[in-house]
Design a protein around this motif. Sequence first.
Motif: not given
Length: 152
Positions: A44-45, A47-49, A51-52, A91
Amino acid sequence: VGTTAAALCYLYLYFDAMIKVRRAKGALFTESFLHSLIRSGLWSWFVFDVCVLLPQPIPFIHFDIPVQNGLDKDVFLYDSDAILTSLMFLRLLFLPRLVSAYSVLRSEIGHRASRFFGRQVDTWMVMRVTLTRDLPTLLALTAVLLISGAYV
């Protein structure tokens, strides 16, 4: 576009290093990067990064995005480049991780002290200590946030 591609490569290397650290501590993961991410709880981390990092103005592709105002029902047209450039400011979420990576608390002495006091040294603990005890870092972070906030 080139800096985003480089950032994605370094993001891969960062998470690969985190998986290797967990393997060194005794966790059993497969050799596949994707399966190791999922089993280690870092998926999950990651995928979040990603997406950022994804919002990027695309050269020679311009279109208008209609946005309706909720109060008076007016429709405003925004250029896609303006919205994607504004989304690139997400970012700044990587700034605490950067400060944490270069902190003295991440050294061997910091890890010894954390074991002695029974605390875990993570990004948010380092940020709390840094922001309360290190005035130059606090001023630099404030300046970066003010300047980038004024740009948007």
